[in-house]
Design a protein around this motif. Structure first.
Motif, PDB file in Angstrom:
ATOM      1  N   LEU A 131       0.855  -1.179   0.000  1.00  0.00           N
ATOM      2  CA  LEU A 131       0.000   0.000   0.000  1.00  0.00           C
ATOM      3  C   LEU A 131       0.896   1.235   0.000  1.00  0.00           C
ATOM      4  CD1 LEU A 131      -2.863   1.245   0.253  1.00  0.00           C
ATOM      5  CD2 LEU A 131      -2.519   1.185   2.734  1.00  0.00           C
ATOM      6  N   ILE A 132       0.755   2.035  -1.023  1.00  0.00           N
ATOM      7  CA  ILE A 132       1.540   3.258  -1.153  1.00  0.00           C
ATOM      8  C   ILE A 132       0.611   4.426  -0.860  1.00  0.00           C
ATOM      9  CG2 ILE A 132       2.882   4.686  -2.750  1.00  0.00           C
ATOM     10  CD1 ILE A 132       3.494   1.946  -4.187  1.00  0.00           C
ATOM     11  N   SER A 133       1.077   5.356  -0.023  1.00  0.00           N
ATOM     12  CA  SER A 133       0.221   6.473   0.354  1.00  0.00           C
ATOM     13  C   SER A 133       1.017   7.754   0.527  1.00  0.00           C
ATOM     14  CB  SER A 133      -0.560   6.152   1.630  1.00  0.00           C
ATOM     15  OG  SER A 133       0.312   5.804   2.668  1.00  0.00           O
ATOM     16  N   ALA A 134       0.286   8.871   0.439  1.00  0.00           N
ATOM     17  CA  ALA A 134       0.870  10.204   0.639  1.00  0.00           C
ATOM     18  C   ALA A 134      -0.271  11.147   0.976  1.00  0.00           C
ATOM     19  CB  ALA A 134       1.610  10.674  -0.600  1.00  0.00           C
ATOM     20  N   GLU A 135       0.103  12.270   1.552  1.00  0.00           N
ATOM     21  CA  GLU A 135      -0.886  13.252   1.974  1.00  0.00           C
ATOM     22  C   GLU A 135      -0.404  14.636   1.578  1.00  0.00           C
ATOM     23  OE1 GLU A 135      -3.446  13.971   6.058  1.00  0.00           O
ATOM     24  OE2 GLU A 135      -1.897  12.450   5.979  1.00  0.00           O
ATOM     25  N   GLY A 136      -1.332  15.488   1.201  1.00  0.00           N
ATOM     26  CA  GLY A 136      -0.991  16.864   0.879  1.00  0.00           C
ATOM     27  C   GLY A 136      -1.107  17.162  -0.602  1.00  0.00           C
ATOM     28  N   GLU A 137      -0.765  18.391  -0.956  1.00  0.00           N
ATOM     29  CA  GLU A 137      -0.832  18.819  -2.347  1.00  0.00           C
ATOM     30  C   GLU A 137       0.181  18.049  -3.177  1.00  0.00           C
ATOM     31  OE1 GLU A 137      -0.367  22.907  -4.935  1.00  0.00           O
ATOM     32  OE2 GLU A 137      -0.935  23.038  -2.822  1.00  0.00           O
ATOM     33  N   GLY A 138      -0.288  17.456  -4.247  1.00  0.00           N
ATOM     34  CA  GLY A 138       0.574  16.651  -5.099  1.00  0.00           C
ATOM     35  C   GLY A 138       0.630  15.190  -4.700  1.00  0.00           C
ATOM     36  N   ALA A 139      -0.175  14.798  -3.708  1.00  0.00           N
ATOM     37  CA  ALA A 139      -0.140  13.416  -3.223  1.00  0.00           C
ATOM     38  C   ALA A 139      -0.547  12.417  -4.300  1.00  0.00           C
ATOM     39  CB  ALA A 139      -1.023  13.261  -1.991  1.00  0.00           C
ATOM     40  N   GLN A 140      -1.563  12.734  -5.076  1.00  0.00           N
ATOM     41  CA  GLN A 140      -2.026  11.792  -6.098  1.00  0.00           C
ATOM     42  C   GLN A 140      -0.927  11.500  -7.111  1.00  0.00           C
ATOM     43  OE1 GLN A 140      -5.389  10.275  -6.340  1.00  0.00           O
ATOM     44  NE2 GLN A 140      -3.986   8.941  -7.433  1.00  0.00           N
TER      45      GLN A 140
END
Length: 88
Positions: A63-72
């Motif tokens: 599972l790869i994840s990120a948060e914030g502007e540009g996360a997608q």
């Protein structure tokens, strides 16, 4: 938070060269990208050592994840790399 599940495509898993490529790509993103394997806590994907501690092998789902502007964009970039054959 943006999340995406992918299957590790490299025959050696996220070890050695594939781990280095993924870590370099993750570290270059504008947001912190994390990666987790079932049964393990998420780790920063920008570290080769962290990726190797996951012991993610060929065919394992992560599972790869990120948060914030540009996360997608960050998640998609790293996920596409993990899902490709990096053994070359």
């Amino acid at each position: 938070m943006v999340e995406r599940r992918v299957t590790v495509a490299s025959k050696v898993g996220l070890h050695a060269r594939p781990a280095a490529l993924v870590a370099k790509t993750a570290a270059a993103q504008q947001v912190q990208v994390t990666i987790a394997k079932d049964g393990h806590d998420a780790v920063a994907a920008g570290s080769v050592l962290n990726l190797m501690t996951l012991a993610a092998g060929h065919g394992d789902e992560v599972l790869i994840s990120a948060e914030g502007e540009g996360a997608q964009a960050a998640v998609d970039t790293v996920a596409d790399l993990v899902a490709s054959d990096l053994d070359g």
